[in-house]
Design a protein around this motif. Structure first.
Motif, PDB file in Angstrom:
ATOM      1  N   LEU A 229       0.833  -1.215   0.000  1.00  0.00           N
ATOM      2  CA  LEU A 229       0.000   0.000   0.000  1.00  0.00           C
ATOM      3  C   LEU A 229       0.860   1.255   0.000  1.00  0.00           C
ATOM      4  O   LEU A 229       0.528   2.255  -0.643  1.00  0.00           O
ATOM      5  N   SER A 230       1.962   1.228   0.719  1.00  0.00           N
ATOM      6  CA  SER A 230       2.847   2.391   0.758  1.00  0.00           C
ATOM      7  C   SER A 230       3.446   2.663  -0.613  1.00  0.00           C
ATOM      8  O   SER A 230       3.518   3.814  -1.069  1.00  0.00           O
ATOM      9  N   VAL A 231       3.880   1.583  -1.272  1.00  0.00           N
ATOM     10  CA  VAL A 231       4.448   1.760  -2.612  1.00  0.00           C
ATOM     11  C   VAL A 231       3.410   2.316  -3.578  1.00  0.00           C
ATOM     12  O   VAL A 231       3.684   3.226  -4.370  1.00  0.00           O
ATOM     13  N   ARG A 232       2.191   1.766  -3.519  1.00  0.00           N
ATOM     14  CA  ARG A 232       1.121   2.277  -4.394  1.00  0.00           C
ATOM     15  C   ARG A 232       0.811   3.742  -4.091  1.00  0.00           C
ATOM     16  O   ARG A 232       0.576   4.548  -4.996  1.00  0.00           O
ATOM     17  N   THR A 233       0.801   4.088  -2.810  1.00  0.00           N
ATOM     18  CA  THR A 233       0.530   5.481  -2.432  1.00  0.00           C
ATOM     19  C   THR A 233       1.605   6.406  -2.982  1.00  0.00           C
ATOM     20  O   THR A 233       1.307   7.498  -3.481  1.00  0.00           O
ATOM     21  N   LEU A 234       2.858   5.978  -2.902  1.00  0.00           N
ATOM     22  CA  LEU A 234       3.940   6.801  -3.441  1.00  0.00           C
ATOM     23  C   LEU A 234       3.806   6.958  -4.960  1.00  0.00           C
ATOM     24  O   LEU A 234       4.060   8.045  -5.504  1.00  0.00           O
ATOM     25  N   GLU A 235       3.396   5.907  -5.654  1.00  0.00           N
ATOM     26  CA  GLU A 235       3.229   6.001  -7.098  1.00  0.00           C
ATOM     27  C   GLU A 235       2.125   7.004  -7.456  1.00  0.00           C
ATOM     28  O   GLU A 235       2.289   7.847  -8.350  1.00  0.00           O
ATOM     29  N   GLU A 236       0.990   6.910  -6.771  1.00  0.00           N
ATOM     30  CA  GLU A 236      -0.115   7.826  -7.068  1.00  0.00           C
ATOM     31  C   GLU A 236       0.231   9.252  -6.655  1.00  0.00           C
ATOM     32  O   GLU A 236      -0.155  10.226  -7.323  1.00  0.00           O
ATOM     33  N   LEU A 237       0.966   9.386  -5.541  1.00  0.00           N
ATOM     34  CA  LEU A 237       1.394  10.723  -5.127  1.00  0.00           C
ATOM     35  C   LEU A 237       2.317  11.325  -6.179  1.00  0.00           C
ATOM     36  O   LEU A 237       2.190  12.506  -6.534  1.00  0.00           O
ATOM     37  N   ARG A 238       3.225  10.521  -6.701  1.00  0.00           N
ATOM     38  CA  ARG A 238       4.131  11.012  -7.741  1.00  0.00           C
ATOM     39  C   ARG A 238       3.353  11.440  -8.983  1.00  0.00           C
ATOM     40  O   ARG A 238       3.659  12.471  -9.604  1.00  0.00           O
ATOM     41  N   HIS A 239       2.357  10.657  -9.331  1.00  0.00           N
ATOM     42  CA  HIS A 239       1.544  11.007 -10.492  1.00  0.00           C
ATOM     43  C   HIS A 239       0.787  12.323 -10.270  1.00  0.00           C
ATOM     44  O   HIS A 239       0.790  13.205 -11.131  1.00  0.00           O
TER      45      HIS A 239
END
Length: 422
Positions: A229-239
């Motif tokens: 979940l943390s990795v996914r959150t970082l990806e969406e935050l970057r986007h």
């Protein structure tokens, strides 16, 4: 009440005043020309009076037909010796049709009508002094209305250009304000990335450490989920940071920074939600829809599950994603008013359905039962704007969204998205 009556009387007085101001430029020149004709030729009906009165009456049409009206007033000057009607006609011509050749010819005609007497047989060429004075008088009579008309027209053009310049300056001010907002958004995006990314990275690192160090399978699985979940959150935050900072062509590049979720991601989202969810998927991902609609459906399910975790822990959840057949659109016109899913007590009801609103598209329904009384309600922060944002997203795609309580104490969120909008 008295204020309303006073306002009504003021409006009543204003309408006649406006009509009077509109009629004054038409009526006043005619009255002046009639007075000029009467003063010069008296009240006895003869050729001079008749021609002068016709010239005065022609001024009513001077704005529509300035050249014809001026030519029509020349006999009044030549026969009836009136001045106001032809001068007003020439002034109007200078304001409305300011061509140099046209004004030059009309000025010569006015000078001739003023200079030569009626009848022409009375003209004496040898009276040099008197003829010179009359010629000067005729030239001044002709030049004055032309100069005044050109001055008024120039003033109108300047006023129009000043107005255009004012609009341009206002437009520049708006563009500058938008630029400032864009710069501020970029700054906020950087700050958000620095703060949130740092905290989420720490969560991911701690979860990875727990996953490596613990021997408990349940704890290891939980730590793995937290890390994913943390990795996914970082990806969406970057986007999202890329979208906020990008502009024009860079926006398209920003959309490629991270893959956008669609219906294929729903099972994974439901699996990681830690809720008792029954998923009923009646449409294949990307079968006949668009990525925009699928992304909207994914975000709707994501927000609804988040609200259920906040306000209805332990509740049973059912997620349905079905195609909407053409002509079967329902729920149009219904929208969520306020509140959150899952019994927060602040969600609004539904509006009236409009049949035939939704085109062939996608229907998403998230329904949860009452919360488990034994479950602990997590103290999660929330701004109360989640469903409002979902409704705005649905409306922007031409769809609808309904959010309401159910009779069993649960909550339902239902959205429809037409494929044509995506």
């Amino acid at each position: 009440m008295a204020h309303g009556e006073a306002k009504g009387r003021a409006l009543g007085r204003g309408a006649p005043a406006r009509r009077l101001r509109g009629l004054a430029p038409v009526v006043v020149p005619v009255l002046l020309a009639i007075a000029d004709a009467m003063l010069v030729n008296g009240l006895e009906l003869d050729l001079e009076v008749g021609v002068s009165m016709l010239a005065a009456a022609a001024l009513v049409l001077r704005r529509r037909f300035p050249l014809l009206v001026f030519l029509f007033t020349l006999p009044g000057l030549y026969i009836g010796y009136i001045w106001f009607a032809p001068m007003i006609g020439l002034y109007t011509l200078a304001v409305r049709r300011p061509g140099r050749a046209r004004l030059g010819i009309c000025a010569v005609l006015l000078i001739a009508a003023h200079f030569f007497p009626y009848p022409i047989t009375d003209f004496e060429l040898t009276v040099y002094r008197e003829n010179t004075l009359v010629l000067i008088d005729a030239c001044v009579t002709s030049a004055a209305p032309i100069a005044l008309g050109l001055l008024v027209r120039t003033r109108q053009e300047l006023a129009s250009r000043v107005e255009d310049l004012t609009r341009s300056l206002r437009r520049e001010d708006r563009l500058l304000a938008d630029r400032v907002k864009t710069t501020e958004r970029a700054r906020l995006a950087r700050e958000m990335h620095d703060v949130v990314a740092h905290q989420v990275s720490l969560i991911s690192l701690q979860a990875g450490a727990v996953q490596v160090s613990t021997e408990d399978p349940a704890a290891r699985a939980g730590a793995k989920t937290i890390r994913e979940l943390s990795v996914r959150t970082l990806e969406e935050l970057r986007h999202m940071v890329g979208v906020l900072r990008a502009d024009g062509g860079e926006a398209a590049e920003a959309h490629r920074l991270a893959p956008q979720p669609d219906l294929t991601e729903l099972p994974r989202l439901i699996e990681m939600s830690a809720l008792d969810v029954t998923y009923e998927g009646g449409v294949a991902a990307g079968a006949s829809g668009t990525k925009t609609v699928e992304r909207a459906a994914f975000r709707t399910v994501q927000e609804a599950l988040t609200n259920i975790r906040k306000h209805a822990p332990g509740a049973r959840v059912r997620v349905r994603v079905d195609p909407v057949d053409a002509g079967r659109g329902e729920g149009s016109g219904r929208a969520e008013r306020s509140g959150r899913a899952g019994g927060s007590g602040r969600a609004g009801g539904s509006g009236r359905a409009e049949e035939g609103r939704a085109a062939h598209g996608l229907r998403v329904e998230i329904r949860n039962g009452p919360p488990d009384a034994a479950a602990t309600v997590p103290a999660l922060p929330g701004g109360g704007h989640g469903l409002v944002g979902l409704r705005e997203r649905a409306q922007s795609l031409g769809g609808t969204l309904e959010a309401r309580h159910t009779s069993d104490g649960g909550f339902v969120v239902r959205a429809e998205f037409p494929y044509g909008a995506g």
